[in-house]
Design a protein around this motif. Structure first.
Motif, PDB file in Angstrom:
ATOM      1  N   MET A   1       5.646  27.723  12.303  1.00  0.00           N
ATOM      2  CA  MET A   1       5.020  26.878  13.298  1.00  0.00           C
ATOM      3  C   MET A   1       3.855  26.139  12.656  1.00  0.00           C
ATOM      4  O   MET A   1       3.150  26.682  11.827  1.00  0.00           O
ATOM      5  CB  MET A   1       4.538  27.789  14.409  1.00  0.00           C
ATOM      6  CG  MET A   1       3.668  27.121  15.403  1.00  0.00           C
ATOM      7  SD  MET A   1       2.926  28.369  16.414  1.00  0.00           S
ATOM      8  CE  MET A   1       1.939  29.198  15.210  1.00  0.00           C
ATOM      9  N   HIS A 104      11.472  33.728  10.337  1.00  0.00           N
ATOM     10  CA  HIS A 104      10.239  34.282   9.765  1.00  0.00           C
ATOM     11  C   HIS A 104       9.450  34.957  10.876  1.00  0.00           C
ATOM     12  O   HIS A 104       9.596  34.623  12.049  1.00  0.00           O
ATOM     13  CB  HIS A 104       9.408  33.206   9.071  1.00  0.00           C
ATOM     14  CG  HIS A 104       8.914  32.121   9.981  1.00  0.00           C
ATOM     15  ND1 HIS A 104       9.680  31.037  10.331  1.00  0.00           N
ATOM     16  CD2 HIS A 104       7.733  31.956  10.614  1.00  0.00           C
ATOM     17  CE1 HIS A 104       8.983  30.247  11.133  1.00  0.00           C
ATOM     18  NE2 HIS A 104       7.805  30.777  11.327  1.00  0.00           N
ATOM     19  N   HIS A 106       6.824  35.032  12.738  1.00  0.00           N
ATOM     20  CA  HIS A 106       5.765  34.482  13.583  1.00  0.00           C
ATOM     21  C   HIS A 106       6.197  34.635  15.037  1.00  0.00           C
ATOM     22  O   HIS A 106       7.385  34.537  15.347  1.00  0.00           O
ATOM     23  CB  HIS A 106       5.521  33.002  13.265  1.00  0.00           C
ATOM     24  CG  HIS A 106       4.616  32.789  12.077  1.00  0.00           C
ATOM     25  ND1 HIS A 106       4.593  31.617  11.361  1.00  0.00           N
ATOM     26  CD2 HIS A 106       3.702  33.623  11.488  1.00  0.00           C
ATOM     27  CE1 HIS A 106       3.694  31.729  10.379  1.00  0.00           C
ATOM     28  NE2 HIS A 106       3.157  32.932  10.441  1.00  0.00           N
ATOM     29  N   ASP A 108       6.368  32.894  17.624  1.00  0.00           N
ATOM     30  CA  ASP A 108       7.189  31.917  18.351  1.00  0.00           C
ATOM     31  C   ASP A 108       8.673  31.998  17.974  1.00  0.00           C
ATOM     32  O   ASP A 108       9.492  31.279  18.542  1.00  0.00           O
ATOM     33  CB  ASP A 108       6.647  30.488  18.171  1.00  0.00           C
ATOM     34  CG  ASP A 108       6.347  30.121  16.732  1.00  0.00           C
ATOM     35  OD1 ASP A 108       6.091  31.031  15.922  1.00  0.00           O
ATOM     36  OD2 ASP A 108       6.374  28.915  16.415  1.00  0.00           O
ATOM     37  N   HIS A 109       8.997  32.880  17.026  1.00  0.00           N
ATOM     38  CA  HIS A 109      10.400  33.073  16.635  1.00  0.00           C
ATOM     39  C   HIS A 109      10.895  34.508  16.824  1.00  0.00           C
ATOM     40  O   HIS A 109      12.095  34.732  16.948  1.00  0.00           O
ATOM     41  CB  HIS A 109      10.610  32.652  15.177  1.00  0.00           C
ATOM     42  CG  HIS A 109      10.095  31.274  14.904  1.00  0.00           C
ATOM     43  ND1 HIS A 109      10.746  30.139  15.339  1.00  0.00           N
ATOM     44  CD2 HIS A 109       8.948  30.841  14.313  1.00  0.00           C
ATOM     45  CE1 HIS A 109      10.044  29.065  15.005  1.00  0.00           C
ATOM     46  NE2 HIS A 109       8.943  29.468  14.387  1.00  0.00           N
ATOM     47  N   HIS A 178       5.526  30.100   3.968  1.00  0.00           N
ATOM     48  CA  HIS A 178       5.101  29.997   5.374  1.00  0.00           C
ATOM     49  C   HIS A 178       4.771  31.393   5.922  1.00  0.00           C
ATOM     50  O   HIS A 178       3.797  31.571   6.649  1.00  0.00           O
ATOM     51  CB  HIS A 178       6.203  29.314   6.170  1.00  0.00           C
ATOM     52  CG  HIS A 178       5.848  29.045   7.588  1.00  0.00           C
ATOM     53  ND1 HIS A 178       5.063  27.971   7.969  1.00  0.00           N
ATOM     54  CD2 HIS A 178       6.138  29.717   8.722  1.00  0.00           C
ATOM     55  CE1 HIS A 178       4.902  28.003   9.278  1.00  0.00           C
ATOM     56  NE2 HIS A 178       5.546  29.046   9.764  1.00  0.00           N
TER      57      HIS A 178
HETATM   58 ZN   LIG Z   1       5.870  29.816  11.777  1.00  0.00          ZN
END
Ligand SMILES: [Zn+2]
Length: 294
Positions: A1, A104, A106, A108-109, A178
């Protein structure tokens, strides 16, 4: 993100190529951005046995086989009703999800992983480098973002290793940068007698506040990004997908596909090359800026 680069899907392609000054973010700014990423989107078949079941922005992919399904990413915890409804609207049953993968670690995933795992009994498979973030709810990371519900990782996947389920074979390509365990997934599909290389590309953006030079929590991060860009360029890609819908211009491609069902705009090797070039430029720009002390 990347907050700066993804706040407006329409502007994404332009913004990927320029660097904006950092904007101070208030919690309500952040919440309204996340809300704007969490709108329902009609699920659809992309190609072969691969379906889009994510929100308008947060991509989730269902890959089906008679032996069960693989789900790549689950978006945010509050995205769960959208993802579940999308899977069911396509006629697939949640209980046949056997494996949950991640682009990955984070929020939001992967914030939806814990509830999806509890609902389905699916195995969570992740890279060793992203597993601590998944199991700590995002806190064990070189650059923690929003915390999320922790989820136990059942199996660690190594670089180049294949996840198999029935006829599904997904190869992991580790792309540290990332996040520590940022991962691209590749597979082949057959459509109308032709074979295509599908690439679930990783996120190659640099989150605001992450330094490439003298990074105290990851001193060799610039090197990691450079190697990941080289590696990503070497991967074959006909069908280009990614963790955020604007990365691969999802809405415009759906509109084109609906207008002419005989074409498949997701077969887009050029889009893949542009994606890499855009983020590599941002990376080089940031390196240059940091080196010049700006
Ligand atoms: Zn991300």
């Amino acid at each position: 993100m990347n907050w700066r680069k993804l706040f407006a899907p329409v502007a994404f392609m332009c913004l990927a190529l320029i660097s904006l000054p950092a904007q101070p973010q208030t919690p309500s700014d952040q919440q309204s951005r996340l809300d704007s990423w969490n709108k329902p989107f009609k699920p659809f078949r992309i190609i072969g046995n691969i379906y889009y079941v994510g929100t308008n922005n947060l991509a989730c992919f269902l890959i089906t086989s008679p032996a069960g399904y693989v789900l790549i990413d689950t978006a945010m915890q509050e995205s769960a009703p959208i993802i579940r409804a999308n899977i069911e609207a396509l006629g697939y049953k949640l209980k046949y999800i056997r494996i949950i993968l991640s682009s990955h670690a984070h929020f939001d995933h992967v914030a939806g992983h814990a509830d999806m795992k509890a609902a389905t009994g699916a195995q969570v498979i992740a890279s060793a480098a992203d597993a601590p973030a998944l199991e700590s709810g995002g806190t064990k990371s070189f650059h923690p973002l929003n915390p999320f519900k922790p989820v136990k990782v059942d199996r660690i996947i190594k670089d180049g290793e294949i996840v198999r389920l029935g006829s599904i074979a997904l190869r992991a390509h580790l792309m540290p940068g990332h996040t520590e365990g940022n991962t691209a997934w590749s597979m082949t599909v057959e459509e109308n007698g032709k074979k295509y290389d599908v690439l679930f590309a990783p996120s190659m953006s640099i989150n605001p506040g992450v330094k490439m030079i003298n990074n105290p929590t990851w001193p060799t991060i610039a090197d990691a990004y450079a190697k990941s860009f080289q590696k990503l360029k070497s991967l074959p890609c006909d069908v280009f997908l990614g963790p955020h819908a604007p990365f691969f211009d999802m809405e415009a491609k759906v509109a084109r596909m609906n207008a002419d069902p005989k074409t498949n705009p997701f077969i887009d090797p050029e889009g893949f090359r542009n994606y890499i070039a855009g983020f590599e430029k941002s990376y080089n720009d940031q390196l240059q800026k940091e080196r010049s002390g700006k």
